[in-house]
Write an enzyme that holds these catalytic residues in place. Structure first.
Site, PDB file in Angstrom:
ATOM      1  N   GLU A 128       0.747  -1.405  -0.087  1.00  0.00           N
ATOM      2  CA  GLU A 128      -0.032  -0.108   0.004  1.00  0.00           C
ATOM      3  C   GLU A 128       0.678   1.367   0.107  1.00  0.00           C
ATOM      4  OE1 GLU A 128      -2.667  -3.161   1.819  1.00  0.00           O
ATOM      5  OE2 GLU A 128      -0.768  -2.415   2.138  1.00  0.00           O
TER       6      GLU A 128
ATOM      7  N   PHE B  41     -12.011  -6.802  13.884  1.00  0.00           N
ATOM      8  CA  PHE B  41     -10.764  -7.408  12.830  1.00  0.00           C
ATOM      9  C   PHE B  41     -10.353  -6.347  11.993  1.00  0.00           C
ATOM     10  CE2 PHE B  41      -9.494  -9.788   9.177  1.00  0.00           C
ATOM     11  CZ  PHE B  41      -8.659 -10.377   9.771  1.00  0.00           C
ATOM     12  N   GLN B  42      -9.383  -5.838  11.772  1.00  0.00           N
ATOM     13  CA  GLN B  42      -8.783  -5.026  10.964  1.00  0.00           C
ATOM     14  C   GLN B  42      -9.190  -3.551  11.039  1.00  0.00           C
ATOM     15  OE1 GLN B  42      -8.590  -6.620   6.997  1.00  0.00           O
ATOM     16  NE2 GLN B  42      -6.592  -7.482   7.488  1.00  0.00           N
TER      17      GLN B  42
ATOM     18  N   LYS C  84     -17.817  -0.459   5.502  1.00  0.00           N
ATOM     19  CA  LYS C  84     -18.139  -1.654   4.649  1.00  0.00           C
ATOM     20  C   LYS C  84     -19.646  -1.370   4.366  1.00  0.00           C
ATOM     21  CE  LYS C  84     -17.505  -6.279   2.932  1.00  0.00           C
ATOM     22  NZ  LYS C  84     -16.909  -7.481   3.505  1.00  0.00           N
TER      23      LYS C  84
ATOM     24  N   MET D 109      24.393   8.427   2.511  1.00  0.00           N
ATOM     25  CA  MET D 109      24.433   9.853   3.264  1.00  0.00           C
ATOM     26  C   MET D 109      24.798   9.433   4.733  1.00  0.00           C
ATOM     27  SD  MET D 109      24.337  13.126   2.714  1.00  0.00           S
ATOM     28  CE  MET D 109      23.489  13.491   1.317  1.00  0.00           C
TER      29      MET D 109
END
Length: 574
Positions: free
Chosen positions: A51, A113-114, A163, A482
């Site tokens: 993502e 959940f999630q 949802k 760096m």
């Protein structure tokens, strides 16, 4: 009357809004939306492998095209994986809309959940956020999201979508909103004429003026007007890292970019200026160094669309709140037909600047000798020659980023694409992907390092599925360059965890995805390898270029000093 489910409303809205690409990764909370996208063919979904890559690809698309990028992720880990890319866009003022699936509304707050409070998580790094409370809100909320992302000071907007708001069994009237009404949001469309007049009066009287321009000129599509104004006045101009290309770098009046690793002449000119005309720049710490020592003899004109940026770190003598384009155009109209008050002083100023420029002309870096490792600067110069300075160049973050900015000369805006404010390793490759989707016939180059590339290298799989003939140039010094440079300078070369001791065989890795990889070890092999890489615009080619692991980026400002306090090499300083 057309009745659509919430998910179909989202798909239809994206079509009506003219969205071409959406970058995302599916999951349970977003599956109704994914099903709706599957049943249409106008908006193309690009399935990334992480993502974070979705946000960087949308970011690159936005920077190159000027249109908001669009991201779709699921709830919980899907949304939190996008946080780094959201922060990257926020720091650099890039328009983006991130659609986040969420657990069903009656489960919010139950640690379902999630479930993650993505609005709370991202609150400090978004321009605004919305949560859908009823499917009928979707068209208006999405219209507001795209409007907010692209207007005023651009930035990312998050839309949290439970949802049950997208359930296919519930249908409501869909009307595409052509206008937006937001009583509390009224971005300025022009600057204060009186303040602009004061600024022009100072500009015409200045003896040692310097234009200092940033990313606001690029995002504000004001480069053409800026070029006109600067050339009318004959004044020197320097840009920030984000402002590279806002003024043609090949033009004599351009001193390059300024700040931490900016050019010697640009930093010296800023320090000794009596007037700084800052447009679309925010006086970032990587520019100013120690603000108490910043440009001690200069008056400052500061033009910015965001009122909170004006006088935030450095006090402006003439503050102007307004978009770069309209302010510049008004300045042009005011200077037309007028002459500067001190042409002799300006001539002396240019003589001084040319002296600084000449002083360092042959001392920028020591070219490699036969049998020695390639210098990274030589790689970037060769890239610029072969592409005639016309490619889209993305970078990750580190030494390779600075070398790309220093030695590739950009004459157009929106061509140098880099993470400036957040400094995000892993940005370059997915950003290049997003650009290539929008400009398939253009050469798109990702200049990276082996540390940065490994953070997002799984997107090779995305390119295999959806195409994306980017050229990846890996300046391989087998270290976090760096970090190692700072350790050399400040920690007596104690290289604590900055060497990459177990790198993959990049040729085999790239071949596993079905792409071409070339290994370059000598300067003689460099240009033939580059010519092979650029032979087919649509072919992804990886160049693993072994460069001198001991090379540093110079100039480099001395921490806590003024702009003129610089390390010029390992043995020289101002």
């Amino acid at each position: 009357m057309e009745l659509l489910s919430g998910a179909d409303m989202i798909a239809r809205f994206l079509q009506d809004e003219g969205v071409e690409y959406i970058y995302g990764y599916p999951g349970g909370a977003a599956l109704h939306i994914y099903d709706a996208l599957f049943r249409q063919d106008k908006v193309k979904h690009i399935l990334v492998r992480h993502e974070q890559a979705a946000t960087h690809a949308a970011d690159g698309y936005a920077r190159a095209s000027g249109k908001p990028g669009t991201v779709l992720v699921t709830s919980g880990p899907g949304a939190t994986n996008a946080v780094t890319g959201i922060a990257t866009a926020y720091m650099d003022s890039i328009p983006m809309v991130v659609l986040c699936g969420q657990v069903m509304s009656h489960l919010i707050g139950d640690d379902a959940f999630q479930e993650t409070d993505i609005i709370g998580v991202t609150r400090p790094i978004v321009k605004h956020s919305f949560s859908i409370r009823h499917p009928t809100e979707i068209p208006e909320v999405l219209k507001k999201a795209y409007y907010l992302a692209a207007t005023g000071r651009p930035g990312p907007v998050v839309v949290d979508i439970p949802k049950d708001m997208t359930a296919p069994t519930e249908r409501y009237e869909y009307i595409y909103p052509k206008k937006v009404k937001m009583r509390s949001y009224n971005p300025v469309t022009r600057g204060h004429t009186g303040q602009i007049k004061k600024a022009v009066e100072l500009m015409l009287k200045a003896r040692r003026p310097v234009f200092y321009t940033g990313g606001g000129v690029v995002t504000g599509n004001a480069s053409e007007g800026l070029t006109d104004l600067v050339q009318r006045l004959g004044y020197p101009i320097t840009t920030t890292l984000m402002g590279i290309g806002s003024y043609p770098q090949s033009d004599r009046q351009c001193l390059g970019w300024l700040g931490m690793h900016g050019s010697f002449e640009s930093n010296m000119a800023m320090h000794h200026a009596d007037l700084i005309i800052a447009i679309g720049a925010r006086f970032d710490d990587r520019v100013t160094n120690n603000t108490s020592k910043f440009c001690p003899t200069a008056k400052i004109i500061h033009v910015d669309i965001d009122p909170s940026s004006v006088s935030k770190t450095v006090r402006a003598d003439v503050p102007i709140v307004g978009p770069a384009g309209s302010v510049i155009n008004e300045m042009i109209s005011m200077v037309q037909g007028k002459e500067i008050a001190n042409p002799e002083a300006l001539a002396d100023w240019w003589k001084q600047i040319d002296g600084w420029r000449e002083e360092r002309r042959e001392k920028l870096y020591e070219p490699s000798k036969p049998g020695e490792p390639i210098k990274p600067q030589e790689v970037i110069e060769a890239l610029c020659r072969l592409t005639r300075g016309e490619a889209y160049v993305t970078t990750d973050v580190g030494q390779h980023q600075m070398f790309a900015a220093q030695y590739y000369k950009f004459d157009k805006p929106n061509r140098f694409i880099t993470s400036g404010g957040l400094g995000t390793m892993g940005f370059g490759f997915p950003a290049a992907m997003g650009i290539k989707h929008n400009f398939p016939e253009e050469q798109v180059i990702c200049v990276t390092g082996e540390g940065s590339f490994q953070m997002m290298m799984q997107e090779l799989s995305t390119c295999k599925q959806f195409g994306g003939g980017v050229k990846i140039v890996n300046l391989n010094n087998a270290s976090l360059g760096m970090v190692r440079q700072w350790q050399d300078l400040n920690y007596k070369s104690r290289h604590a965890h900055s060497y990459m001791e177990s790198l993959p065989d990049f040729q085999q890795l790239i071949a596993a995805y079905g792409f071409t990889a070339l290994r370059v070890e000598t300067l003689a092999d460099l240009e033939p390898a580059l010519e092979r890489a650029f032979a087919d615009t649509h072919e992804l080619v990886f160049l693993d270029v072994l460069v001198d692991p001991h090379e540093h980026v110079y100039p480099m400002q001395v921490p806590l000093g003024s702009m003129r306090d610089m390390l010029l090499s390992k043995t020289e300083r101002t």
